[in-house]
Design a protein around this motif. Sequence first.
Motif, mmCIF file in Angstrom:
data_model
loop_
_atom_site.group_PDB
_atom_site.id
_atom_site.type_symbol
_atom_site.label_atom_id
_atom_site.label_comp_id
_atom_site.label_asym_id
_atom_site.label_seq_id
_atom_site.Cartn_x
_atom_site.Cartn_y
_atom_site.Cartn_z
ATOM 1 N N ASP A 1 12.222 -3.596 68.989
ATOM 2 C CA ASP A 1 13.198 -3.952 70.046
ATOM 3 C C ASP A 1 14.558 -3.283 69.571
ATOM 4 O O ASP A 1 15.071 -3.870 68.444
ATOM 5 C CB ASP A 1 13.483 -5.494 70.478
ATOM 6 C CG ASP A 1 13.995 -5.822 71.514
ATOM 7 O OD1 ASP A 1 15.149 -5.196 71.723
ATOM 8 O OD2 ASP A 1 13.829 -6.826 72.315
ATOM 9 N N ILE B 1 18.741 -6.685 70.030
ATOM 10 C CA ILE B 1 18.673 -8.089 69.737
ATOM 11 C C ILE B 1 19.856 -8.534 69.249
ATOM 12 O O ILE B 1 20.669 -7.967 68.914
ATOM 13 C CB ILE B 1 17.168 -8.532 69.162
ATOM 14 C CG1 ILE B 1 17.496 -8.163 67.658
ATOM 15 C CG2 ILE B 1 15.970 -7.858 69.742
ATOM 16 C CD1 ILE B 1 16.437 -8.924 66.599
ATOM 17 N N VAL C 1 6.446 -7.423 68.236
ATOM 18 C CA VAL C 1 7.739 -6.632 67.825
ATOM 19 C C VAL C 1 7.886 -6.979 66.281
ATOM 20 O O VAL C 1 8.163 -7.945 65.986
ATOM 21 C CB VAL C 1 8.897 -7.172 68.516
ATOM 22 C CG1 VAL C 1 10.105 -6.543 68.177
ATOM 23 C CG2 VAL C 1 8.765 -7.335 70.169
ATOM 24 N N GLY D 1 13.147 -5.515 64.536
ATOM 25 C CA GLY D 1 14.066 -5.725 65.465
ATOM 26 C C GLY D 1 15.442 -5.266 64.984
ATOM 27 O O GLY D 1 15.762 -5.651 63.824
ATOM 28 N N THR E 1 18.830 -1.216 78.065
ATOM 29 C CA THR E 1 18.802 -2.870 77.995
ATOM 30 C C THR E 1 18.694 -3.347 79.540
ATOM 31 O O THR E 1 19.277 -4.350 79.996
ATOM 32 C CB THR E 1 19.779 -3.642 77.635
ATOM 33 O OG1 THR E 1 21.059 -3.357 77.979
ATOM 34 C CG2 THR E 1 20.143 -3.097 76.062
ATOM 35 N N GLY F 1 15.210 -1.774 74.635
ATOM 36 C CA GLY F 1 15.772 -2.705 73.947
ATOM 37 C C GLY F 1 16.072 -3.630 75.218
ATOM 38 O O GLY F 1 16.432 -3.866 76.203
ATOM 39 N N THR F 2 16.253 -5.254 74.589
ATOM 40 C CA THR F 2 16.247 -6.044 75.748
ATOM 41 C C THR F 2 17.688 -6.977 75.847
ATOM 42 O O THR F 2 17.814 -7.666 76.692
ATOM 43 C CB THR F 2 14.967 -7.195 75.353
ATOM 44 O OG1 THR F 2 15.432 -7.721 74.143
ATOM 45 C CG2 THR F 2 13.653 -6.502 75.205
ATOM 46 N N SER G 1 17.990 -9.489 73.961
ATOM 47 C CA SER G 1 17.470 -10.927 74.046
ATOM 48 C C SER G 1 18.333 -11.680 72.924
ATOM 49 O O SER G 1 19.032 -11.331 72.005
ATOM 50 C CB SER G 1 16.202 -10.829 73.083
ATOM 51 O OG SER G 1 14.951 -10.347 73.729
ATOM 52 N N LEU H 1 10.511 -7.666 75.712
ATOM 53 C CA LEU H 1 10.297 -6.329 75.411
ATOM 54 C C LEU H 1 9.176 -5.724 76.494
ATOM 55 O O LEU H 1 9.317 -4.592 77.064
ATOM 56 C CB LEU H 1 9.695 -6.086 74.025
ATOM 57 C CG LEU H 1 9.738 -4.634 73.700
ATOM 58 C CD1 LEU H 1 11.135 -3.893 73.841
ATOM 59 C CD2 LEU H 1 9.239 -4.428 72.287
ATOM 60 N N GLU I 1 10.648 -5.021 79.255
ATOM 61 C CA GLU I 1 11.775 -3.896 79.553
ATOM 62 C C GLU I 1 10.768 -2.626 79.712
ATOM 63 O O GLU I 1 11.161 -1.894 80.357
ATOM 64 C CB GLU I 1 12.324 -3.841 78.108
ATOM 65 C CG GLU I 1 13.407 -2.766 77.874
ATOM 66 C CD GLU I 1 14.654 -3.184 78.640
ATOM 67 O OE1 GLU I 1 15.438 -1.773 78.822
ATOM 68 O OE2 GLU I 1 14.969 -3.957 79.087
ATOM 69 N N THR J 1 9.461 2.446 72.456
ATOM 70 C CA THR J 1 9.392 1.120 71.506
ATOM 71 C C THR J 1 8.440 1.339 70.358
ATOM 72 O O THR J 1 8.493 0.508 69.321
ATOM 73 C CB THR J 1 8.791 0.012 72.098
ATOM 74 O OG1 THR J 1 9.090 -0.902 71.664
ATOM 75 C CG2 THR J 1 7.254 0.421 72.703
#
Length: 397
Positions: free
Chosen positions: A96, A99, A115, A118, A264, A301-302, A304, A320, A323, A341
Amino acid sequence: MCINHTNRRDFLKITAATGAAVAGVSALAAPASADAHDHAAQPGDKMALTNVRIFDGDQITSRRTVVIENGRIGISTLGARRIDCGGAVLLPGLTDAHIHLRDVNTLHALAGSGVTTGLDMATFPPSLVNSLRGLPGLTDIRSAGTPAVAPGSPQSQIPAFPSDAVLTAPEQATQFVRSRVAEGSDYIKIIIDEPGLSPETIKAVTTAAHSAGKLVMAHATSTATVVRALDAGVDMIHHVPMDSALSASVAARYVSSGTVAVPTLTMMEGFGNLGIPGMNYAAAEGSVTALRRAGARILAGTDSNLTPGIPVQPPYGISLHHELELLVRAGLTTREALRATTSLPAQAFGLRDRGAVRIGNRADLVLIDGDPLADITATRAVRRVWVGGIEYAPVTG
């Protein structure tokens, strides 16, 4: 049309310095076999995952054997404990690329969803980040530490926000970068907004970071700020515009400059659902479509976080997978989404020991049911996860 001041302040909070603790940990599905369940991998344990089909970056292979030895992908099965995976698909550990860390629960939630790496995009103090580094069997992290921000920005008003990260002139850039390097930041982050840091300051930070051998991440959420980031020569632009979709000419600048995109979309979708004027998810999706058509490198990328006061909080780990689905809807192929990813973030961040199931790499591995090239939602069907050769076991109690 640019995002107005009120909405801009709301959106800038996305990259406030910390995330927050997650409430729970996503559970793993049933293991590949009863024998595997009874003997979870331990540090130094040698295993042979048999009857696995591997995503090799291009296709799903026929059934093969993957050896895990001393935390790496090995060669010989001699003396290895065999685990029959029954034809399940083995992916490189997922990354990811955006984050916000909080505590060890963050790492549990990430690992439980496959994941294994990170990439934190703003967390302080350094002691918090350092406490989460190198924990055996948990997600491996990298961090930007404290980002460069403008006076009056939401970040600058966070209690205990480091004063040396609030930049009023280009002359402060070198000391800002030196401080982040001394604290252990793996790369440098700049918050670009309107109004905000001057173009001269953004360029000065970028130049200082590059002189220190650090990549530069830029937060940019409008077309104007994306152009400013490109003008400064940053390495990666996080988020995509929500005021209007990127034009073909601006998308082409990512390619010609080698700038990497981290859209994102999960976060952009969340803000788009709030109904805030000037925050249109269709523009974000259209920007990704334009970037993909131009041939830009796109990472998953999220954003998060569980930061107090943020109205959109994608959950660690499981977001993710969403995403990846959003990237496919925006025009990426399933193969491209998987690369976004796995191999691509490893390449973009210089993490040469991961991103592919290859002899000598870290044994960061995710075993799933189904074929993600046929249906990207198959990545959700996580059966087992290994982080540095140690099988992740969900916390209980």
